[in-house]
Design a protein around this motif. Structure first.
Motif, PDB file in Angstrom:
ATOM      1  N   UNK A 130      10.872  -1.194   5.818  1.00  0.00           N
ATOM      2  CA  UNK A 130       9.788  -0.304   6.237  1.00  0.00           C
ATOM      3  C   UNK A 130       9.956   1.110   5.689  1.00  0.00           C
ATOM      4  N   UNK A 131       8.829   1.746   5.446  1.00  0.00           N
ATOM      5  CA  UNK A 131       8.840   3.151   5.059  1.00  0.00           C
ATOM      6  C   UNK A 131       9.287   4.008   6.245  1.00  0.00           C
ATOM      7  N   UNK A 132       9.775   5.181   5.959  1.00  0.00           N
ATOM      8  CA  UNK A 132      10.157   6.109   7.016  1.00  0.00           C
ATOM      9  C   UNK A 132       8.918   6.462   7.832  1.00  0.00           C
ATOM     10  N   UNK A 133       8.975   6.342   9.154  1.00  0.00           N
ATOM     11  CA  UNK A 133       7.793   6.647   9.961  1.00  0.00           C
ATOM     12  C   UNK A 133       7.424   8.130   9.882  1.00  0.00           C
ATOM     13  N   UNK A 160      -1.684  -6.661  -1.566  1.00  0.00           N
ATOM     14  CA  UNK A 160      -2.499  -5.462  -1.782  1.00  0.00           C
ATOM     15  C   UNK A 160      -2.457  -4.539  -0.578  1.00  0.00           C
ATOM     16  N   UNK A 161      -2.048  -5.054   0.561  1.00  0.00           N
ATOM     17  CA  UNK A 161      -2.087  -4.290   1.811  1.00  0.00           C
ATOM     18  C   UNK A 161      -1.329  -2.974   1.721  1.00  0.00           C
ATOM     19  N   UNK A 162      -0.054  -3.004   1.294  1.00  0.00           N
ATOM     20  CA  UNK A 162       0.771  -1.799   1.282  1.00  0.00           C
ATOM     21  C   UNK A 162       0.246  -0.762   0.303  1.00  0.00           C
ATOM     22  N   UNK A 163      -0.216  -1.234  -0.842  1.00  0.00           N
ATOM     23  CA  UNK A 163      -0.753  -0.305  -1.849  1.00  0.00           C
ATOM     24  C   UNK A 163      -1.962   0.445  -1.303  1.00  0.00           C
ATOM     25  N   UNK A 164      -2.860  -0.288  -0.658  1.00  0.00           N
ATOM     26  CA  UNK A 164      -4.072   0.318  -0.115  1.00  0.00           C
ATOM     27  C   UNK A 164      -3.730   1.254   1.048  1.00  0.00           C
ATOM     28  N   UNK A 165      -2.838   0.823   1.919  1.00  0.00           N
ATOM     29  CA  UNK A 165      -2.407   1.640   3.057  1.00  0.00           C
ATOM     30  C   UNK A 165      -1.862   2.982   2.580  1.00  0.00           C
ATOM     31  N   UNK A 166      -0.996   2.947   1.581  1.00  0.00           N
ATOM     32  CA  UNK A 166      -0.385   4.173   1.059  1.00  0.00           C
ATOM     33  C   UNK A 166      -1.400   5.046   0.330  1.00  0.00           C
ATOM     34  N   UNK A 167      -2.367   4.426  -0.333  1.00  0.00           N
ATOM     35  CA  UNK A 167      -3.423   5.176  -1.015  1.00  0.00           C
ATOM     36  C   UNK A 167      -4.186   6.030  -0.010  1.00  0.00           C
ATOM     37  N   UNK A 199      -4.327  10.348   0.953  1.00  0.00           N
ATOM     38  CA  UNK A 199      -5.558  11.126   1.068  1.00  0.00           C
ATOM     39  C   UNK A 199      -5.814  11.596   2.507  1.00  0.00           C
ATOM     40  N   UNK A 200      -4.791  11.455   3.356  1.00  0.00           N
ATOM     41  CA  UNK A 200      -4.896  11.975   4.714  1.00  0.00           C
ATOM     42  C   UNK A 200      -5.723  11.127   5.652  1.00  0.00           C
ATOM     43  N   UNK A 201      -5.759   9.803   5.410  1.00  0.00           N
ATOM     44  CA  UNK A 201      -6.535   8.899   6.266  1.00  0.00           C
ATOM     45  C   UNK A 201      -5.643   7.765   6.752  1.00  0.00           C
ATOM     46  N   UNK A 202      -5.664   7.497   8.040  1.00  0.00           N
ATOM     47  CA  UNK A 202      -4.916   6.365   8.594  1.00  0.00           C
ATOM     48  C   UNK A 202      -5.840   5.161   8.656  1.00  0.00           C
ATOM     49  N   UNK A 203      -5.612   4.207   7.763  1.00  0.00           N
ATOM     50  CA  UNK A 203      -6.264   2.893   7.785  1.00  0.00           C
ATOM     51  C   UNK A 203      -5.159   1.864   7.680  1.00  0.00           C
ATOM     52  N   UNK A 204      -5.130   0.900   8.592  1.00  0.00           N
ATOM     53  CA  UNK A 204      -4.103  -0.147   8.565  1.00  0.00           C
ATOM     54  C   UNK A 204      -4.769  -1.470   8.212  1.00  0.00           C
ATOM     55  N   UNK A 205      -4.826  -1.814   6.905  1.00  0.00           N
ATOM     56  CA  UNK A 205      -5.484  -3.065   6.512  1.00  0.00           C
ATOM     57  C   UNK A 205      -4.826  -4.271   7.170  1.00  0.00           C
ATOM     58  N   UNK A 206      -5.645  -5.247   7.537  1.00  0.00           N
ATOM     59  CA  UNK A 206      -5.148  -6.533   8.022  1.00  0.00           C
ATOM     60  C   UNK A 206      -5.023  -7.423   6.792  1.00  0.00           C
ATOM     61  N   UNK A 207      -3.880  -7.320   6.112  1.00  0.00           N
ATOM     62  CA  UNK A 207      -3.736  -7.996   4.827  1.00  0.00           C
ATOM     63  C   UNK A 207      -4.677  -7.362   3.826  1.00  0.00           C
ATOM     64  N   UNK A 208      -5.592  -8.164   3.266  1.00  0.00           N
ATOM     65  CA  UNK A 208      -6.570  -7.620   2.313  1.00  0.00           C
ATOM     66  C   UNK A 208      -7.897  -7.278   2.975  1.00  0.00           C
ATOM     67  N   UNK A 209      -7.918  -7.226   4.297  1.00  0.00           N
ATOM     68  CA  UNK A 209      -9.118  -6.819   5.037  1.00  0.00           C
ATOM     69  C   UNK A 209      -8.994  -5.353   5.438  1.00  0.00           C
ATOM     70  N   UNK A 210      -9.960  -4.559   5.009  1.00  0.00           N
ATOM     71  CA  UNK A 210     -10.005  -3.150   5.377  1.00  0.00           C
ATOM     72  C   UNK A 210     -11.098  -2.965   6.418  1.00  0.00           C
ATOM     73  N   UNK A 211     -10.809  -2.191   7.435  1.00  0.00           N
ATOM     74  CA  UNK A 211     -11.810  -1.931   8.460  1.00  0.00           C
ATOM     75  C   UNK A 211     -11.734  -0.478   8.900  1.00  0.00           C
ATOM     76  N   UNK A 212     -12.841   0.006   9.437  1.00  0.00           N
ATOM     77  CA  UNK A 212     -12.905   1.339  10.037  1.00  0.00           C
ATOM     78  C   UNK A 212     -13.349   1.164  11.479  1.00  0.00           C
TER      79      UNK A 212
END
Length: 424
Positions: A21-24, A376-383, A387-400
């Motif tokens: 895991x990345x550093x929290x 793809x999940x981790x790459x998208x999460x870090x992207x 940019x200062x946005x918390x999005x936690x993809x469910x695998x390759x599913x992105x939701x807001x």
């Protein structure tokens, strides 16, 4: 030592492989839709901190009501005793819950709210001398992480180590678009096959959250509930995620003509301020436990059942939720999502765009397909974090799923960054 370094020596985080895991990120404060780290960098909380925050972080009105309650009563045992916040909250919830709900049982979180619902349903029949103990569920369902709630959830990586210890359920396909007929046919077939042994049907109404923000229509759910009623099977609505406005109505079951017998609540119940869960039921469920025989008691409870501070937070959150201002916020977010969905359809790397109320979701196309462990999940999460946005993809599913207090510009900013990611 920094807060992150101190964390690494003592904390085990949820849903986290601690070795890789990345550093929290250390969060020092929250304000509105933002969380701020130790360097005062702000992060837009686009997922309402695991779907719990309704009105923005550190809301002054909720803070005021919690503070007032702290100086009156912080906690009292709820077996043999009662208190004003617990009674007032139950009174208010039962007035707005769909389905003529009559009684409320308090717990601590969504999983325990489901546990109580299952125990109510199974013991309802047991108390009448009927051993009906099978549960019918949807594929891809998620109802929590305790053993009962895991049992009625989809078998997955979340449950693998415990599969042999979970009770068997009857699982049918989710009636998503194009699969409605298949689902209904199998559902009715299973009802006939296990006619005298099914205690209840449990479902997440209209949206399966952790299963991938999978959506289906109220008409087909109505038909399934109707089939259960014809066979004298109880219906449990798990509104832990969908409750308190997320789907555009106060509760997802408001889209239905049929009524659930039991409803599970948590997540947004306190506006994201305190831990609290609740399970409501119709009068007939409650009546089945009334007896001179103490063995017919519902033997369930938690040390912090109906915690007065949590109830005070929930009462304050309800004040905000039922205001005209919040209703306007929910309607505006719903419209913004609908407009954004049209834009998303232009991107070839995106598919299965769906939305309802304040929730919008889509899948990223790739060779791995839909999977919780999609690379793809981790790459998208870090992207998005960059940019200062918390999005936690469910695998390759992105939701807001934002707090209702999000502004037009703040929501448009999330959309812009999503378009930036997928325009490359």
């Amino acid at each position: 030592m920094t807060l992150s370094e101190r964390d690494a020596t003592v904390i085990w985080h949820p849903y986290t492989q601690m070795k890789t895991a990345q550093t929290p990120i250390p969060i020092l404060r929250g304000e509105g839709v933002y969380l701020f780290d130790e360097n005062d960098k702000k992060y837009l909380d686009a997922v309402s901190s695991w779907w719990v925050n309704l009105h923005g972080h550190s809301h002054p009105y909720i803070a005021k009501k919690v503070s007032e309650q702290l100086s009156i009563l912080e906690h009292a045992i709820f077996a043999g005793f009662t208190h004003e916040p617990g009674v007032s909250l139950a009174e208010r919830l039962l007035k707005i819950l769909p389905g003529n709900q009559s009684k409320l049982f308090y717990t601590d979180n969504g999983s325990t709210a489901v546990e109580v619902a299952l125990k109510m349903a199974i013991q309802y029949w047991h108390n009448q001398g009927k051993e009906k103990n099978k549960i019918i569920v949807f594929e891809h369902a998620y109802h929590g992480d305790t053993f009962g709630s895991m049992s009625v959830s989809a078998r997955s990586a979340f449950t693998t180590a415990f599969d042999s210890l979970l009770f068997d359920v009857i699982s049918i396909p989710l009636p998503q678009k194009g699969k409605e007929k298949e689902s209904v046919i199998m559902f009715e077939s299973e009802l006939k096959k296990h006619k005298n042994s099914i205690a209840a049907f449990i479902f997440e109404p209209l949206i399966l959250g952790a299963g991938g923000m999978l959506m289906y229509e109220p008409e087909v759910l109505d038909s399934l509930i109707s089939a259960c009623k014809n066979e004298d099977i109880l219906c449990i609505a798990d509104e832990v995620m969908t409750g308190f406005g997320r789907t555009g109505k106060l509760f997802a079951c408001e889209y239905l003509n049929e009524e659930p017998d039991i409803i599970c609540l948590s997540k947004g119940i306190t506006g994201g301020t305190m831990a609290l869960g609740a399970t409501s039921c119709k009068q007939k469920i409650y009546d089945a436990f009334l007896s001179d025989d103490k063995l017919k008691t519902l033997f369930h409870g938690h040390s912090y059942t109906a915690n007065p501070i949590a109830c005070a937070a929930s009462l304050a959150s309800l004040d905000l939720l039922l205001s005209e201002e919040t209703k306007a916020f929910i309607n505006r977010i719903s419209k913004q999502h609908a407009d954004f969905a049209k834009k998303l359809s232009a991107y070839s790397s995106i598919e299965n765009i769906r939305y309802r109320g304040t929730i919008i979701a889509f899948d990223i196309k790739n060779k791995e397909g839909v999977s919780y462990f999609n690379s793809v999940r981790d790459e998208v999460y870090n992207f998005f974090l960059a940019h200062g946005i918390i999005l936690r993809p469910l695998g390759n599913t992105i939701y807001i799923m934002p707090p209702y207090s999000i502004s037009v510009k703040e929501l448009e900013f999330i959309y812009e960054i999503i378009e930036k990611r997928f325009s490359n």
